[in-house]
Design a protein around this motif. Structure first.
Motif, mmCIF file in Angstrom:
data_model
loop_
_atom_site.group_PDB
_atom_site.id
_atom_site.type_symbol
_atom_site.label_atom_id
_atom_site.label_comp_id
_atom_site.label_asym_id
_atom_site.label_seq_id
_atom_site.Cartn_x
_atom_site.Cartn_y
_atom_site.Cartn_z
ATOM 1 N N ARG A 199 0.907 -1.167 -0.136
ATOM 2 C CA ARG A 199 -0.244 -0.065 -0.120
ATOM 3 C C ARG A 199 0.805 1.193 0.104
ATOM 4 O O ARG A 199 0.581 2.073 -0.599
ATOM 5 C CB ARG A 199 -0.945 -0.004 1.272
ATOM 6 N N LYS A 200 1.968 1.224 0.834
ATOM 7 C CA LYS A 200 2.856 2.569 0.791
ATOM 8 C C LYS A 200 3.446 2.960 -0.337
ATOM 9 O O LYS A 200 3.512 4.034 -0.851
ATOM 10 C CB LYS A 200 3.839 2.186 1.967
ATOM 11 N N ILE A 228 -6.135 -0.916 8.539
ATOM 12 C CA ILE A 228 -5.827 -0.368 9.634
ATOM 13 C C ILE A 228 -6.845 -0.017 10.704
ATOM 14 O O ILE A 228 -6.457 0.241 12.053
ATOM 15 C CB ILE A 228 -5.041 1.191 9.728
ATOM 16 N N ALA A 229 -7.907 -0.258 10.344
ATOM 17 C CA ALA A 229 -9.051 -0.012 11.250
ATOM 18 C C ALA A 229 -9.253 -0.766 12.577
ATOM 19 O O ALA A 229 -9.228 -1.844 12.239
ATOM 20 C CB ALA A 229 -10.307 0.197 10.493
ATOM 21 N N GLU A 274 3.606 0.465 6.384
ATOM 22 C CA GLU A 274 2.884 -0.678 5.707
ATOM 23 C C GLU A 274 1.772 -1.297 6.519
ATOM 24 O O GLU A 274 1.913 -1.378 7.911
ATOM 25 C CB GLU A 274 3.682 -1.828 5.117
ATOM 26 N N THR A 275 0.642 -1.723 6.099
ATOM 27 C CA THR A 275 -0.541 -2.115 6.625
ATOM 28 C C THR A 275 -0.272 -3.712 7.534
ATOM 29 O O THR A 275 0.447 -4.192 6.737
ATOM 30 C CB THR A 275 -1.827 -2.076 6.220
ATOM 31 N N PRO A 276 -0.596 -3.862 8.539
ATOM 32 C CA PRO A 276 -0.275 -5.222 9.178
ATOM 33 C C PRO A 276 -0.774 -6.304 8.152
ATOM 34 O O PRO A 276 -0.090 -7.457 8.065
ATOM 35 C CB PRO A 276 -1.021 -5.224 10.460
ATOM 36 N N GLU A 277 -1.943 -6.243 7.578
ATOM 37 C CA GLU A 277 -2.368 -7.274 6.939
ATOM 38 C C GLU A 277 -1.716 -7.457 5.617
ATOM 39 O O GLU A 277 -1.527 -8.543 5.462
ATOM 40 C CB GLU A 277 -4.138 -6.915 6.416
ATOM 41 N N PHE A 278 -1.227 -6.599 4.880
ATOM 42 C CA PHE A 278 -0.560 -6.668 3.862
ATOM 43 C C PHE A 278 1.004 -7.364 4.183
ATOM 44 O O PHE A 278 1.492 -8.167 3.445
ATOM 45 C CB PHE A 278 -0.281 -5.412 2.973
#
Length: 421
Positions: free
Chosen positions: A79-80, A139-140, A207-211
């Motif tokens: 994502r980043k 990130i929610a 970066e999101t934890p999920e990705f």
């Protein structure tokens, strides 16, 4: 408090680029009648405006291509990285339009430069919105996904208020002649000035934890494999397009087209035309966040059904009332009612779209659905509205356009009702 500060920072970081995207789109729409004279001169001003809005729509047509190319990049590399790339491309488009000489100065080269700038902006925007929405959904915290994702559109409303607020100030201090000569470039220059700041804050994104958890698997995927996954879920893509139609058409009408509609069709002053858009953007922001939060509390389905039915039954009657009773107060009231439909619908629709997309192609699938809807329906709304009014001589006819897309989105909710809360 620590978590609040962390989440607020992340929302600000990721929403900043979305702010620039919508700011760019808004200032083009807000100054469309001036841009038409500067870059697309014609003895018939109606033709000039259609040309200007045609170029506006051309940018929207690039969105699906950007969604596939850049959306695939976001799904594959993160994502980043993807959001930094979309910001870079967006900046090129902004700068090219801001510094482009007029048709009078360089002839046919001027509209070509403007067109190329819009195409680059549209290409980057194709994945920007989807990338931001997916980032916010990933990130929610639990139970607040709808509220978090609503900030994607929320950042756009802040950009709309900012852009139109600048317009009100400029038209207050400068004459129409000065604005048409050089003043219209000031908002574009302001957009150029904020680019370095937005680059800086977006580079600090995490970066999101999920990705991050699935990064090794995603990087191994080829672009062809990502495309294959998209086609395997084409039914979901079609439903996604149907859902986004109400979002994009209502937004482009009440925010992008309203200044031109109020000025050219209803004969309000430019300050009044811009002023109502500032009010509407703040109303949009309020209803978006309320809708996102309510969808977390009572479920997505109830909110979507309510908003789409409102769009079906009130759009045309509202515009008939306005065109038969023209006043600034009525313009505000009608636009606020349409803002209610848009805000309540989109505050829930965006998170719904992120939830129905397969995780392996979430950014690409989301972005492609959104981009096709914008390209085919939203981006054409100013041009379609202008054309329909000219052909039918019915100043309320855009209400039929709004009603039709609300009907299609209502059908989409019926199709996915068992898949959503």
């Amino acid at each position: 408090m620590k978590n609040f500060t962390k989440y607020a920072k992340q929302i600000f970081q990721v929403g900043s680029g979305n702010f620039l995207e919508m700011y760019d789109y808004m200032i083009f729409g807000l100054y469309a009648s001036i841009i038409a004279k500067v870059f697309f001169p014609n003895e018939n001003h109606f033709i000039s405006i259609v040309y200007a809005f045609g170029v506006f729509a051309a940018g929207a047509f690039m969105r699906p291509i950007g969604a596939i190319v850049l959306g695939g990049y976001i799904d594959k590399f993160g994502r980043k990285k993807g959001l930094i790339m979309t910001l870079g491309l967006m900046s090129i488009g902004t700068i090219s339009i801001a510094f482009c000489p007029s048709y009078e100065q360089i002839g046919i080269i001027a509209p070509i430069i403007v067109l190329i700038g819009r195409l680059i902006q549209g290409f980057s925007a194709g994945a920007e919105l989807g990338g931001v929405s997916i980032y916010l959904s990933e990130i929610a915290p639990k139970g607040l996904k709808g509220f978090f994702v609503a900030w994607q559109s929320g950042s756009q409303q802040i950009a709309t208020a900012f852009a139109t607020g600048i317009g009100v100030i400029l038209h207050y201090y400068f004459s129409d002649a000065m604005m048409e000569s050089w003043g219209w470039r000031i908002p574009f220059f302001i957009g150029c000035l904020v680019i370095p700041f937005i680059f800086y804050i977006r580079r600090t994104l995490e970066e999101t934890p999920e990705f991050a958890k699935n990064q090794a698997h995603q990087i191994k995927k080829t672009f062809g494999a990502l495309l294959k996954n998209v086609f395997q879920n084409f039914g979901t893509i079609i439903v996604g397009i149907m859902l986004v139609m109400t979002t994009t058409v209502f937004y482009y009408f009440i925010s992008v087209y309203t200044p031109t509609y109020a000025k050219e069709v209803l004969n309000f002053s430019r300050i009044e035309s811009f002023g109502v858009t500032v009010i509407i953007s703040l109303s949009n922001l309020f209803w978006l966040l309320v809708s996102g939060y309510m969808s977390d509390r009572i479920g997505r389905k109830k909110v979507l059904f309510t908003a789409s039915l409102l769009g079906i039954f009130i759009s045309y009657p509202l515009l008939i009332y306005l065109t038969n009773n023209i006043s600034f107060t009525n313009l505000i009231l009608v636009e606020l009612a349409l803002s209610l439909v848009y805000g309540v619908w989109n505050g829930t629709m965006t998170v719904t779209l992120s939830e129905i997309m397969p995780s392996s192609v979430k950014a690409m699938g989301f972005s492609f659905s959104y981009s096709v809807a914008v390209a085919v329906f939203g981006g054409l709304t100013p041009a379609v509205s202008t054309f329909l009014i000219e052909v039918t001589q019915n100043r309320a006819i855009p209400g039929i356009w709004l009603t039709c897309v609300a009907c299609i989105s209502f059908v989409a909710v019926l199709i996915i009702r068992k898949k959503i809360s």
